[in-house]
Design a protein around this motif. Structure first.
Motif, mmCIF file in Angstrom:
data_model
loop_
_atom_site.group_PDB
_atom_site.id
_atom_site.type_symbol
_atom_site.label_atom_id
_atom_site.label_comp_id
_atom_site.label_asym_id
_atom_site.label_seq_id
_atom_site.Cartn_x
_atom_site.Cartn_y
_atom_site.Cartn_z
ATOM 1 N N ARG A 124 0.673 -1.171 -0.052
ATOM 2 C CA ARG A 124 0.003 -0.063 0.019
ATOM 3 C C ARG A 124 0.711 1.309 0.007
ATOM 4 O O ARG A 124 1.108 1.855 1.112
ATOM 5 C CB ARG A 124 -0.858 0.033 1.128
ATOM 6 N N GLU A 126 0.130 4.245 -0.565
ATOM 7 C CA GLU A 126 -0.535 5.428 -0.312
ATOM 8 C C GLU A 126 0.185 6.147 0.940
ATOM 9 O O GLU A 126 0.740 5.637 1.895
ATOM 10 C CB GLU A 126 -1.943 5.224 -0.016
ATOM 11 N N ARG A 289 -9.444 -4.613 -0.938
ATOM 12 C CA ARG A 289 -8.012 -4.803 -0.738
ATOM 13 C C ARG A 289 -7.696 -4.617 0.949
ATOM 14 O O ARG A 289 -7.911 -3.491 1.338
ATOM 15 C CB ARG A 289 -7.288 -3.892 -1.763
ATOM 16 N N ASP A 317 -10.031 4.308 1.543
ATOM 17 C CA ASP A 317 -9.380 3.631 0.182
ATOM 18 C C ASP A 317 -9.956 2.355 0.218
ATOM 19 O O ASP A 317 -10.347 1.768 -0.931
ATOM 20 C CB ASP A 317 -7.973 3.871 -0.155
#
Lengths: 384, 384
Positions: A124, A126, A289, A317
């Motif tokens: 991830r 992000e 996810r 998200d």
């Protein structure tokens, strides 16, 4: 460097930071507001905390885990270090213990906002996340944590995720068991690792009988339907038995109140749950996810005494990943001079009215601007 | 330090950063969403840009003005400096010129979000602001800027501020006039200062006839009704006359389309408008501290060529200042075991249902928790 190359270089965002385009940006906000409206309808009042505050405030107690993930900047006014929040729960706890210290308990608060992390992970990348959540301040135990679980699940369902899985955990259970079995913390940690790898032979070699008790616990991981009777039948020492009973009671409460939800239990799970002092939970959905969110019971600090708190945080998200986007609103190209009342009436019927500005509001211009409709001579939308 | 003193110290937020409590936090979000929904209904599509990006991206062109106001952090991944956005317009312009470079023009985008400033001012110590705005990319001139003015005014009215004042300006007018009069930039700057102080004697001593032309312009500051004929009658050289005509046309367009709005003009105003290349505007309301927002025409950069853009940004702290808060939703204390369908039916009728958790849902507990109602035996809310 040419101007074009300069523009391209300038457009490059740092890894893990991104622009969200139409229609996703609007969908994210709408979903957050849907979730928060469910929280609010159930007594949770909205608060908003700042993006930056002194680092002592952000890195205290429970949030020490996020210290390495927190961007820091110098405050030019006080010369003290400030941190960019990596989490909102700790800020809400600070608020509850300061300006809201005298508000009656239980105090129900809800929030949404952006958080930033210094680094993403490979899985991830992000570094900026939208979170939305609830905090129930001054209440603990099975009923309180059940409220957090059930309300979060209900909010997700109303926002468009009716089928979620709730994994229920009890982070203090294994440490209590290890203490009762006289295992050192180091040994308990190693043992846990082996059990997570399902290497029961190595575990038995390491810890003998004690490994047996932990192995038995690892046999209760899975769908609650099957796991609860096994968990209930385990012979556990005092404190550990108390935690087990709380987990059982929570699972039964959730299954009764929300029979449509898939409930699993995992009494061994502890990663990322270090600051929970009672039961905790994580939420999952097919197609999303990773975790949709997590929550649990944690110790608040009110004027130096502990007050029990429960809360849950949703990671937008992941929540948005699992959701079906609604059809976009139909767009109709209109003359800039169209009467305000006519334009508003179209909007009230669900139309997005796109002004033709200086161009003529014809079919070609409509198609060019992504409008499926123009107005006919009587002011009714017709497809182009 | 005692634990209590520690908690108090921890609770202290940096100057200009604050927690927003109930009901203000919810009211802010509701108002932002109301504004953005009006923008969206008129063809502006929502985007979301990151809180942080490389400083080159944030500090380019128009945004150089905010360079000194931008917090910077090091990106540990690239070792490059990143900035915390002090403004969103420049990010939207970047997005329009990069990932949305091929989207048809005019491109209409809307946004909302938090911005941070290194320092507040004595008058406005805040360092975190909520902004909401629109950008009309690839369109300039009177019609385009009129769209920005009128849509912003309409959104404010629909959000609860029906009486606003629009001050219309034209930042390039005075520089054009000074150039035509052969004044140096330094002299023009000094002259402007004197005129702002209404010191016409000193102005005439400094610049003779040239001062006269600028003094005449300063006589056209005020309510449009009175100022427009005077402004129209001024004898101005070529380029300056063009700017004046644009300002006149804009004022007339706004007054015709939104007769309920108070329009003023100020052709001398330029502070904070340095990057506007056409007409600009600022919005005010009685009871609101300072500007509600501002906007104007500015040059975008698409692959090295200029594309005209118009936009407007609303400052939510000022907007909210001038607004009347709605009555809070009534709260009813309910048993935690209340059936989900009953609870949802109450919520659909506008009730906030507050769960009594482990306590009994009686009148005393209701009063303690700020609930004005409990349920009677038939499940209907009754006042306590």
């Amino acid at each position: 460097m040419t101007v074009t190359a300069k523009t391209a270089a300038r457009a490059l965002l740092p890894n893990g930071l991104r622009d969200v385009l139409p229609p996703d940006a609007a969908f994210e906000v709408a979903t957050v507001e849907r979730l928060v409206s469910v929280f609010a309808a159930n007594g949770y009042e909205r608060v908003k905390t700042p993006l930056i505050e002194f680092e002592e405030g952000l890195l205290t107690g429970a949030s020490r885990a996020t210290a390495g993930q927190t961007f820091r900047v110098m405050d030019p006014i006080t010369q003290r270090m400030m941190g960019l929040r990596a989490d909102i729960t700790i800020q809400v706890a600070r608020l509850a213990a300061s300006r809201l210290a005298k508000a009656p308990r239980p105090l129900r608060l809800t929030y949404s906002g952006q958080v930033l992390r210094v680094k993403g992970t490979q899985l991830r990348p992000e570094r900026q996340f939208t979170q939305a959540g609830i905090e129930l301040i001054g209440a603990g135990g099975v009923d309180a944590i059940a409220e957090s679980v059930l309300l979060t699940v209900e909010a997700l369902a109303q926002a468009g995720l009716p089928r979620v899985t709730v994994d229920l955990n009890c982070p203090p259970l294994v440490p209590a068991l290890c203490r009762a079995l006289g295992l050192s913390e180091d040994l308990a940690g190693e043992l846990r690792k082996l059990l997570e790898q399902k290497d029961f032979t190595a575990a038995a070699a390491l810890a003998g009988d004690a490994a047996g008790a932990l192995s038995a616990l690892s046999g209760t991981v899975g769908p609650a339907e099957r796991a609860l009777p096994v968990l209930a039948a385990l012979d556990l020492p005092g404190e550990a038995a108390g935690h087990r009973d709380a987990l059982l009671a929570l699972a039964r409460k959730v299954m009764t109140a929300a029979p449509e939800v898939d409930v699993t239990v995992d009494p061994l799970e502890h990663k990322g749950f270090e600051y929970y002092t009672g039961c905790s939970f994580a939420l999952f959905a097919q197609g999303a996810r990773g975790e949709l969110g997590r929550g649990g019971e944690y110790p608040g600090d009110l004027n130096g005494t502990v007050e029990p708190c429960c809360g849950a945080t949703l990671y937008m998200d992941a929540v948005l990943d699992g959701m079906v986007r609604p059809a976009p609103a139909p767009r109709v190209l209109v003359a800039s001079t169209l009467a305000r009342t006519t334009r508003r009436a179209l909007q009230a019927d669900g139309w997005v009215t796109v002004p033709a500005l200086t161009a003529e509001a014809g079919a070609a211009e409509a198609r060019r601007l992504g409008c499926g409709h123009v107005l006919d001579d009587e002011g009714r939308p017709v497809a182009v």
